[in-house]
Design a protein around this motif. Structure first.
Motif, PDB file in Angstrom:
ATOM      1  N   ALA A   4       0.810  -1.077  -0.020  1.00  0.00           N
ATOM      2  CA  ALA A   4       0.150  -0.105   0.018  1.00  0.00           C
ATOM      3  C   ALA A   4       0.913   1.344  -0.027  1.00  0.00           C
ATOM      4  N   LYS A   5       1.692   1.054   0.685  1.00  0.00           N
ATOM      5  CA  LYS A   5       2.770   2.519   0.873  1.00  0.00           C
ATOM      6  C   LYS A   5       3.617   2.597  -0.428  1.00  0.00           C
ATOM      7  N   VAL A   6       4.054   1.491  -0.966  1.00  0.00           N
ATOM      8  CA  VAL A   6       4.678   1.690  -2.335  1.00  0.00           C
ATOM      9  C   VAL A   6       3.743   2.168  -3.153  1.00  0.00           C
ATOM     10  N   SER A   7       2.786   1.548  -3.285  1.00  0.00           N
ATOM     11  CA  SER A   7       1.856   1.880  -4.573  1.00  0.00           C
ATOM     12  C   SER A   7       1.405   3.189  -4.240  1.00  0.00           C
ATOM     13  N   GLN A   8       1.043   3.802  -3.248  1.00  0.00           N
ATOM     14  CA  GLN A   8       0.776   5.367  -3.010  1.00  0.00           C
ATOM     15  C   GLN A   8       1.900   6.125  -3.509  1.00  0.00           C
ATOM     16  N   LYS A   9       3.163   5.906  -3.250  1.00  0.00           N
ATOM     17  CA  LYS A   9       4.212   6.605  -3.774  1.00  0.00           C
ATOM     18  C   LYS A   9       4.462   6.288  -4.992  1.00  0.00           C
ATOM     19  N   LEU A  10       4.442   5.211  -5.662  1.00  0.00           N
ATOM     20  CA  LEU A  10       4.359   4.931  -7.274  1.00  0.00           C
ATOM     21  C   LEU A  10       3.236   5.823  -8.139  1.00  0.00           C
ATOM     22  N   ALA A  11       2.077   5.805  -7.365  1.00  0.00           N
ATOM     23  CA  ALA A  11       1.010   6.183  -7.872  1.00  0.00           C
ATOM     24  C   ALA A  11       1.068   7.779  -8.082  1.00  0.00           C
ATOM     25  N   LEU A  12       1.828   8.512  -6.900  1.00  0.00           N
ATOM     26  CA  LEU A  12       2.296   9.891  -6.988  1.00  0.00           C
ATOM     27  C   LEU A  12       3.183  10.357  -8.082  1.00  0.00           C
ATOM     28  N   TRP A  13       4.249   9.571  -8.114  1.00  0.00           N
ATOM     29  CA  TRP A  13       5.285   9.515  -8.964  1.00  0.00           C
ATOM     30  C   TRP A  13       4.583   9.445 -10.471  1.00  0.00           C
ATOM     31  N   ALA A  14       3.827   8.526 -10.777  1.00  0.00           N
ATOM     32  CA  ALA A  14       3.560   8.051 -11.955  1.00  0.00           C
ATOM     33  C   ALA A  14       2.589   9.193 -12.621  1.00  0.00           C
ATOM     34  N   GLY A  15       1.628   9.818 -11.625  1.00  0.00           N
ATOM     35  CA  GLY A  15       0.863  10.765 -12.021  1.00  0.00           C
ATOM     36  C   GLY A  15       1.576  12.296 -12.027  1.00  0.00           C
ATOM     37  N   THR A  52       2.855  -2.379 -23.068  1.00  0.00           N
ATOM     38  CA  THR A  52       2.105  -3.409 -22.438  1.00  0.00           C
ATOM     39  C   THR A  52       2.493  -3.612 -21.077  1.00  0.00           C
ATOM     40  N   ILE A  53       3.886  -4.000 -20.773  1.00  0.00           N
ATOM     41  CA  ILE A  53       4.171  -4.212 -19.422  1.00  0.00           C
ATOM     42  C   ILE A  53       3.940  -3.197 -18.364  1.00  0.00           C
ATOM     43  N   ILE A  54       4.039  -1.927 -18.937  1.00  0.00           N
ATOM     44  CA  ILE A  54       3.826  -0.657 -17.900  1.00  0.00           C
ATOM     45  C   ILE A  54       2.087  -0.558 -17.699  1.00  0.00           C
ATOM     46  N   MET A  58       0.384  -1.100 -14.222  1.00  0.00           N
ATOM     47  CA  MET A  58      -0.235   0.253 -13.692  1.00  0.00           C
ATOM     48  C   MET A  58      -1.878   0.046 -13.188  1.00  0.00           C
ATOM     49  N   VAL A  59      -2.501  -0.920 -14.050  1.00  0.00           N
ATOM     50  CA  VAL A  59      -3.884  -1.362 -13.604  1.00  0.00           C
ATOM     51  C   VAL A  59      -3.979  -1.759 -12.176  1.00  0.00           C
ATOM     52  N   PHE A  60      -2.887  -2.566 -11.431  1.00  0.00           N
ATOM     53  CA  PHE A  60      -2.735  -2.995 -10.398  1.00  0.00           C
ATOM     54  C   PHE A  60      -2.586  -1.839  -9.288  1.00  0.00           C
ATOM     55  N   LEU A  61      -1.527  -0.840 -10.047  1.00  0.00           N
ATOM     56  CA  LEU A  61      -1.106   0.249  -8.848  1.00  0.00           C
ATOM     57  C   LEU A  61      -2.448   1.199  -8.846  1.00  0.00           C
ATOM     58  N   ILE A  62      -3.165   1.338 -10.066  1.00  0.00           N
ATOM     59  CA  ILE A  62      -4.232   2.270  -9.817  1.00  0.00           C
ATOM     60  C   ILE A  62      -5.343   1.846  -9.133  1.00  0.00           C
ATOM     61  N   GLN A  63      -5.781   0.563  -9.265  1.00  0.00           N
ATOM     62  CA  GLN A  63      -6.718  -0.223  -8.755  1.00  0.00           C
ATOM     63  C   GLN A  63      -6.515  -0.051  -7.034  1.00  0.00           C
ATOM     64  N   ASN A  64      -5.423  -0.394  -6.966  1.00  0.00           N
ATOM     65  CA  ASN A  64      -4.969  -0.213  -5.246  1.00  0.00           C
ATOM     66  C   ASN A  64      -5.212   1.194  -4.794  1.00  0.00           C
ATOM     67  N   THR A  65      -4.819   2.018  -5.317  1.00  0.00           N
ATOM     68  CA  THR A  65      -4.942   3.473  -4.825  1.00  0.00           C
ATOM     69  C   THR A  65      -6.383   4.004  -5.129  1.00  0.00           C
ATOM     70  N   GLN A  66      -6.879   3.382  -6.042  1.00  0.00           N
ATOM     71  CA  GLN A  66      -8.476   3.906  -5.941  1.00  0.00           C
ATOM     72  C   GLN A  66      -9.315   2.964  -4.805  1.00  0.00           C
ATOM     73  N   ASN A  67      -8.928   1.889  -4.580  1.00  0.00           N
ATOM     74  CA  ASN A  67      -9.503   1.210  -3.305  1.00  0.00           C
ATOM     75  C   ASN A  67      -9.271   1.955  -2.167  1.00  0.00           C
ATOM     76  N   ARG A  68      -8.045   2.457  -1.794  1.00  0.00           N
ATOM     77  CA  ARG A  68      -7.479   3.231  -0.609  1.00  0.00           C
ATOM     78  C   ARG A  68      -8.457   4.453  -0.671  1.00  0.00           C
TER      79      ARG A  68
END
Length: 136
Positions: A4-15, A52-54, A58-68
């Protein structure tokens, strides 16, 4: 919890605008190398596989942050319902209802709201509307 912490930081970075700029630069570099590789299949495969890999990750990363974010909003709304005397506390347990029950409840609330209109000339408190909407 670490995910959760890693995905939150990655989502902020990716956006971020910086990441978007990096992506544009990478695509431009890839495009500019086309003539060097004679636009062959391997050259095309590189960008197709990379994107494709990215996208897959990103689907899982976005879903995790959306759920949070959804959980946070639910908790805030639950707290507002809890402290509002007129609110129906039964609304706090809607997560346990199935889709059919939720639709039935939605119909009941639509029926309650039928015939109720909102005048855009007068604020809900009965005061005159503010001319500057930036003011509270």
């Amino acid at each position: 919890m670490k995910f959760a912490k890693v995905s939150q930081k990655l989502a902020l970075w990716a956006g971020s605008p910086t990441t978007f700029l990096i992506a544009i630069i990478l695509i431009a570099v890839w495009g500019l190398t086309g003539p060097i590789f004679h636009y062959n299949d391997t050259w095309q495969l590189i960008i197709n596989t990379s994107t494709t890999i990215i996208t897959f990750l990103m689907v899982f990363l976005i879903q995790n942050t959306q759920n949070r974010d959804t959980d946070i909003l639910h908790l805030k709304i639950d707290e507002l319902l809890r402290v509002t005397k007129e609110a129906q506390n039964a609304m706090l347990g809607l997560e346990s209802l199935d889709l059919k029950q939720l639709e039935e409840l939605r119909k009941q609330y639509r029926k309650i709201g039928e015939g109720e209109t909102i005048s855009m000339d007068v604020a809900p408190s009965g005061d005159k509307p503010k001319s500057n909407l930036d003011q509270c």
